[in-house]
Motif scaffolding. Sequence first.
Motif, PDB file in Angstrom:
ATOM      1  N   UNK A 167      40.210  47.400  38.539  1.00  0.00           N
ATOM      2  CA  UNK A 167      38.877  47.180  39.107  1.00  0.00           C
ATOM      3  C   UNK A 167      37.982  46.438  38.124  1.00  0.00           C
ATOM      4  N   UNK A 168      38.057  46.814  36.856  1.00  0.00           N
ATOM      5  CA  UNK A 168      37.225  46.155  35.844  1.00  0.00           C
ATOM      6  C   UNK A 168      37.613  44.690  35.681  1.00  0.00           C
ATOM      7  N   UNK A 169      38.898  44.396  35.570  1.00  0.00           N
ATOM      8  CA  UNK A 169      39.361  43.012  35.423  1.00  0.00           C
ATOM      9  C   UNK A 169      39.015  42.190  36.661  1.00  0.00           C
ATOM     10  N   UNK A 187      36.434  42.500  38.607  1.00  0.00           N
ATOM     11  CA  UNK A 187      35.020  42.131  38.571  1.00  0.00           C
ATOM     12  C   UNK A 187      34.725  41.033  37.567  1.00  0.00           C
ATOM     13  N   UNK A 188      35.390  41.083  36.407  1.00  0.00           N
ATOM     14  CA  UNK A 188      35.119  40.093  35.356  1.00  0.00           C
ATOM     15  C   UNK A 188      35.735  38.741  35.691  1.00  0.00           C
ATOM     16  N   UNK A 189      36.895  38.754  36.333  1.00  0.00           N
ATOM     17  CA  UNK A 189      37.629  37.511  36.603  1.00  0.00           C
ATOM     18  C   UNK A 189      37.522  37.058  38.050  1.00  0.00           C
ATOM     19  N   UNK A 190      36.468  37.461  38.742  1.00  0.00           N
ATOM     20  CA  UNK A 190      36.338  37.131  40.166  1.00  0.00           C
ATOM     21  C   UNK A 190      36.294  35.629  40.402  1.00  0.00           C
ATOM     22  N   UNK A 191      35.718  34.868  39.478  1.00  0.00           N
ATOM     23  CA  UNK A 191      35.578  33.411  39.667  1.00  0.00           C
ATOM     24  C   UNK A 191      36.736  32.618  39.064  1.00  0.00           C
ATOM     25  N   UNK A 192      37.657  33.291  38.400  1.00  0.00           N
ATOM     26  CA  UNK A 192      38.728  32.589  37.688  1.00  0.00           C
ATOM     27  C   UNK A 192      39.971  32.495  38.571  1.00  0.00           C
ATOM     28  N   UNK A 193      40.531  31.297  38.771  1.00  0.00           N
ATOM     29  CA  UNK A 193      41.770  31.183  39.559  1.00  0.00           C
ATOM     30  C   UNK A 193      42.936  31.903  38.868  1.00  0.00           C
ATOM     31  N   UNK A 194      43.845  32.403  39.673  1.00  0.00           N
ATOM     32  CA  UNK A 194      44.972  33.164  39.136  1.00  0.00           C
ATOM     33  C   UNK A 194      45.807  32.320  38.177  1.00  0.00           C
ATOM     34  N   UNK A 195      46.163  31.119  38.584  1.00  0.00           N
ATOM     35  CA  UNK A 195      47.022  30.276  37.742  1.00  0.00           C
ATOM     36  C   UNK A 195      46.362  29.983  36.398  1.00  0.00           C
ATOM     37  N   UNK A 196      45.027  29.775  36.420  1.00  0.00           N
ATOM     38  CA  UNK A 196      44.326  29.508  35.162  1.00  0.00           C
ATOM     39  C   UNK A 196      44.365  30.746  34.258  1.00  0.00           C
ATOM     40  N   UNK A 197      44.145  31.925  34.845  1.00  0.00           N
ATOM     41  CA  UNK A 197      44.152  33.160  34.048  1.00  0.00           C
ATOM     42  C   UNK A 197      45.514  33.397  33.424  1.00  0.00           C
ATOM     43  N   UNK A 198      46.575  33.154  34.177  1.00  0.00           N
ATOM     44  CA  UNK A 198      47.915  33.358  33.641  1.00  0.00           C
ATOM     45  C   UNK A 198      48.206  32.371  32.515  1.00  0.00           C
ATOM     46  N   UNK A 230      39.624  34.820  41.709  1.00  0.00           N
ATOM     47  CA  UNK A 230      40.814  35.652  41.817  1.00  0.00           C
ATOM     48  C   UNK A 230      40.464  36.893  42.637  1.00  0.00           C
ATOM     49  N   UNK A 231      41.322  37.249  43.571  1.00  0.00           N
ATOM     50  CA  UNK A 231      41.086  38.425  44.406  1.00  0.00           C
ATOM     51  C   UNK A 231      41.561  39.685  43.688  1.00  0.00           C
ATOM     52  N   UNK A 232      40.991  40.845  44.044  1.00  0.00           N
ATOM     53  CA  UNK A 232      41.446  42.096  43.406  1.00  0.00           C
ATOM     54  C   UNK A 232      42.934  42.352  43.580  1.00  0.00           C
ATOM     55  N   UNK A 233      43.516  41.876  44.681  1.00  0.00           N
ATOM     56  CA  UNK A 233      44.948  42.097  44.904  1.00  0.00           C
ATOM     57  C   UNK A 233      45.817  41.325  43.917  1.00  0.00           C
ATOM     58  N   UNK A 234      45.260  40.281  43.281  1.00  0.00           N
ATOM     59  CA  UNK A 234      46.042  39.479  42.342  1.00  0.00           C
ATOM     60  C   UNK A 234      46.016  40.046  40.916  1.00  0.00           C
ATOM     61  N   UNK A 235      45.078  40.944  40.659  1.00  0.00           N
ATOM     62  CA  UNK A 235      44.949  41.482  39.299  1.00  0.00           C
ATOM     63  C   UNK A 235      46.184  42.298  38.881  1.00  0.00           C
ATOM     64  N   UNK A 236      46.709  43.207  39.729  1.00  0.00           N
ATOM     65  CA  UNK A 236      47.921  43.935  39.292  1.00  0.00           C
ATOM     66  C   UNK A 236      49.078  43.006  38.943  1.00  0.00           C
ATOM     67  N   UNK A 237      49.248  41.936  39.715  1.00  0.00           N
ATOM     68  CA  UNK A 237      50.325  40.987  39.412  1.00  0.00           C
ATOM     69  C   UNK A 237      50.061  40.278  38.089  1.00  0.00           C
ATOM     70  N   UNK A 238      48.787  39.923  37.841  1.00  0.00           N
ATOM     71  CA  UNK A 238      48.445  39.270  36.578  1.00  0.00           C
ATOM     72  C   UNK A 238      48.741  40.197  35.411  1.00  0.00           C
ATOM     73  N   UNK A 239      48.329  41.461  35.505  1.00  0.00           N
ATOM     74  CA  UNK A 239      48.572  42.409  34.412  1.00  0.00           C
ATOM     75  C   UNK A 239      50.065  42.661  34.211  1.00  0.00           C
TER      76      UNK A 239
END
Length: 220
Positions: free
Chosen positions: A33-35, A37-48, A1-10
């Motif tokens: 920023x913290x999320x 770094x932790x979720x860098x390897x996790x795909x966005x759809x999986x995290x959601x 997951x890219x850092x740009x996708x984290x705000x949308x996920x939250x």
Amino acid sequence: MTPDQIPELLRNISYADPRILPDDPKERRGKVAMWAGILADVPYDYALQAAQQHYANSPYPLLPADIATQWRATVRDRLNRHTDPTPAADPDNPTAWRAELLGTRNAVATGRTNPVEYRAITSGDPHPDVAASLTGIGRYVPDHVRQQLAPYRPLRAERDAAIAAGRPDPLAVKCSWCGAPVGEPCRSRVVNPDGAATASRRRKPHPSRIDAASHMEGAA
């Protein structure tokens, strides 16, 4: 997951739990920023999807470690069920061979490709042609070699013939008469003229051993 996708996920998670988004902009940037770094390897759809499952079963706030831990377990399960297919790359080109192999594993790990499982041969009854081949696998001496060796191994040949004909195998039990162990031929006690006793191998098993083998087969 890219850092740009984290705000949308939250933001999507906040629809189920408003606590996930801090009011302070500075604190929000730090959390993103913290999320990331932790979720860098996790795909966005999986995290959601993991967030949806979390709030479907728990009222407690979601942590990035909850998603990362679940993702690692999913990857481990996929790779454990995967059998590497032979790469199409030239085996004399180790760089291309390794790149294709790692690419396939990465596709399986991330869910872009299903695991390749080679288990069909052990499920159900195999094809008759396969079954015929399997009967010879694991044998130290193939059938045609056994036939050629039969004149030189009469005891082994008689035992094989009995098994093939469906008769009880006397050597499958211990002889109660001479004490010959399982798999060994019976012995006869011979007394020499000088009084010394020796044991010689019998061509035929003792009758009591044949009876014991018959009873064992009948009980089975």
